[in-house]
Design a protein around this motif. Structure first.
Motif, short mmCIF file in Angstrom:
data_model
loop_
_atom_site.label_atom_id
_atom_site.label_comp_id
_atom_site.label_asym_id
_atom_site.label_seq_id
_atom_site.Cartn_x
_atom_site.Cartn_y
_atom_site.Cartn_z
N LEU A 60 -0.73 90.51 42.34
CA LEU A 60 -1.74 91.40 42.08
C LEU A 60 -3.05 90.84 43.09
N ARG A 61 -3.14 89.55 43.02
CA ARG A 61 -4.14 89.02 43.62
C ARG A 61 -4.35 89.44 45.19
N SER A 62 -3.12 89.32 45.72
CA SER A 62 -2.84 89.61 47.30
C SER A 62 -2.70 90.94 47.40
N ARG A 63 -2.37 91.69 46.36
CA ARG A 63 -2.03 93.37 46.61
C ARG A 63 -0.88 93.39 47.56
N ARG A 64 0.02 92.46 47.20
CA ARG A 64 1.22 92.60 48.14
C ARG A 64 2.43 92.38 47.08
N ALA A 65 3.63 92.92 47.41
CA ALA A 65 4.62 92.83 46.32
C ALA A 65 5.33 91.49 47.06
N ARG A 66 5.41 90.51 46.85
CA ARG A 66 5.99 89.38 47.54
C ARG A 66 6.99 88.65 46.72
N TYR A 67 6.47 88.15 45.62
CA TYR A 67 7.55 86.98 44.85
C TYR A 67 8.03 88.21 43.73
N VAL A 68 7.57 89.07 43.27
CA VAL A 68 7.91 89.99 42.11
C VAL A 68 9.31 90.56 42.44
N PRO A 69 9.48 91.43 43.59
CA PRO A 69 10.79 91.78 44.24
C PRO A 69 11.86 90.72 44.13
N VAL A 70 11.46 89.61 44.45
CA VAL A 70 12.49 88.41 44.85
C VAL A 70 12.96 88.09 43.58
N LEU A 71 12.11 87.88 42.44
CA LEU A 71 12.56 87.54 40.96
C LEU A 71 13.37 88.63 40.50
N ALA A 72 13.11 89.75 40.73
CA ALA A 72 13.57 91.04 40.29
C ALA A 72 15.31 91.13 40.99
N ILE A 104 14.86 76.82 30.21
CA ILE A 104 14.89 77.95 31.44
C ILE A 104 14.35 79.24 31.11
N PRO A 105 14.29 79.90 29.93
CA PRO A 105 13.80 81.06 29.55
C PRO A 105 12.33 80.94 29.58
N SER A 106 11.85 79.98 29.09
CA SER A 106 10.17 79.70 28.99
C SER A 106 9.77 79.54 30.42
N ALA A 107 10.30 78.82 31.25
CA ALA A 107 10.06 78.55 32.47
C ALA A 107 9.91 79.81 33.43
N ALA A 108 11.08 80.70 33.17
CA ALA A 108 11.14 81.89 33.79
C ALA A 108 10.11 82.81 33.47
N LEU A 109 9.60 82.83 32.11
CA LEU A 109 8.51 83.58 31.60
C LEU A 109 7.31 83.38 32.52
N GLY A 110 7.05 81.90 32.55
CA GLY A 110 6.05 81.21 33.31
C GLY A 110 5.73 81.77 34.65
N GLY A 111 7.00 81.56 35.26
CA GLY A 111 7.12 81.73 36.72
C GLY A 111 7.01 83.24 37.00
N GLY A 112 7.47 84.20 36.31
CA GLY A 112 7.15 85.45 36.24
C GLY A 112 5.70 86.00 36.15
N THR A 113 5.10 85.35 35.46
CA THR A 113 3.71 85.75 35.12
C THR A 113 2.95 85.11 36.46
N VAL A 114 3.21 83.93 36.83
CA VAL A 114 2.50 83.32 37.81
C VAL A 114 2.77 84.34 39.12
N ALA A 115 4.06 84.81 39.34
CA ALA A 115 4.38 85.68 40.45
C ALA A 115 3.68 86.79 40.33
N ALA A 116 3.57 87.58 39.29
CA ALA A 116 2.94 88.92 39.07
C ALA A 116 1.40 88.87 39.35
N LEU A 117 0.81 87.91 38.92
CA LEU A 117 -0.71 87.57 39.19
C LEU A 117 -0.74 87.18 40.52
N ALA A 118 0.13 86.41 41.24
CA ALA A 118 -0.18 86.35 42.79
C ALA A 118 0.03 87.59 43.54
#
Length: 339
Positions: free
Chosen positions: A271-283, A255-269
């Motif tokens: 950044l790409r869309s220039r909208r805070a959509r996924y990171v706030p939900v994870l936070a 789970i911790p490794s999956a969370a690290l990977g998921g958080g990285t993907v969410a942050a990149l997504a």
């Protein structure tokens, strides 16, 4: 596996194995506690197995009624096996050289295991910080007593009733010696050797009895650096063990490794869309999880230091997750502790 003794039968002989390495500062505390057992003096022996210490561990042990054995450069698993090989007892108990056991420890363990059902491989209990340990170590102990700090692992003192479990911590356990003739620790493993053995036992249908009353004191990580190093080491070793078996030994380990990977993907997504959509939900999800853990730690510790729980939980997850990824990708076939 075991037989109940009659009222006139003597107590069974127990061999207590203490695995140590460069623990001159703590092993005396362990051996002093073992010398004060209510169990009859002539019905137990203490065996100290050293992995090749370079400090004064041997000199300290010489001051106690304990035999000293060396497995130079040996892993924890190899040292535990040497203790089993040397033991003369009907039962073999383990504690570690940074622990202290209560005076009733052996009496309680033996009374539980004598007459236990055949599918019970051993008896164990929790490990808790020493009363005089630093506040940080006590905070770590309380954190690991939460479901998010330990995955509900039974060494947590949050389990408050006797129950059957698949594994217990090897710093507080007793086995039937006959069982250890068939099932041994993996001598290549230096961290998580108990989890690996207990996994094989559970696959064979065995279980442990966890008794929350039979607790030992254990020096936990005294500072942040030691805490993060241990988390990374556990993640690394668990990945290597699970690679070896090709099975998930601990449900929560990826789970911790999956969370690290998921958080990285969410942050990149984001950044790409220039909208805070996924990171706030994870936070928000993390705030809920860490808030619940903080409340549990505060109930246990009653200290404002409980407010550090979100930081410690995040550090534990990140370091464990990194270690787990390192273990999954490591080339060497042997799980080892990290430098």
């Amino acid at each position: 596996m075991t037989e109940a003794r009659s009222g006139d039968a003597p107590d069974p002989l127990v061999s207590v194995v203490v695995v140590t390495y460069n623990s001159a500062s703590t092993v005396g505390e362990t051996l002093s506690s073992l010398a004060e057992q209510t169990y009859p003096d002539d019905r137990y022996e203490v065996l100290v197995v050293d992995g090749g210490s370079s400090d004064d561990t041997e000199r300290v042990v010489a001051g106690y009624d304990a035999s000293f054995h060396v497995v130079d450069g040996g892993t924890i698993g190899a040292c535990r096996n040497r203790g089993i090989d040397t033991a003369d007892g009907r039962y073999v108990a383990f504690t570690d050289s940074d622990c202290a056991v209560p005076a009733t420890w052996l009496r309680s363990l033996v009374d539980r295991i004598v007459g236990a059902d055949d599918h019970i491989a051993g008896i164990g209990g929790p490990n808790r910080p020493f009363p005089d340990d630093p506040a940080f170590a006590k905070l770590v102990g309380s954190l690991q007593g939460t479901v998010f700090g330990s995955g509900g692992s039974p060494q947590s003192h949050a389990i408050d009733r006797v129950r059957e479990v698949r594994s217990v911590a090897c710093c507080n356990v007793i086995y039937d010696a006959a069982l250890l003739e068939e099932y041994r620790f993996d001598g290549d493993i230096n961290v998580g050797e108990d989890a690996e053995l207990h996994f094989r036992l559970s696959e064979a249908g065995y279980r442990f009895l966890f008794d929350p009353v039979i607790a030992v004191s254990h020096h936990l990580s005294a500072d942040f650096a030691a805490f993060t190093k241990k988390a990374r080491s556990y993640g690394y070793s668990m990945a290597r063990i699970q690679r070896r078996h090709g099975k998930l030994i601990r449900w929560y380990s990826p789970i911790p490794s999956a969370a690290l990977g998921g958080g990285t993907v969410a942050a990149l997504a984001d950044l790409r869309s220039r909208r805070a959509r996924y990171v706030p939900v994870l936070a928000l999800a993390y705030l809920l999880v860490s808030g619940y853990a903080t409340a549990q730690v505060y109930r246990d510790r009653r200290s404002p230091l409980a407010l550090l729980t979100p930081v410690l939980l995040a550090a534990q997850y990140v370091c464990y997750g990194v270690g787990f990824l390192e273990g999954l990708t490591a080339v060497d076939p042997v799980p080892q502790d990290l430098p």
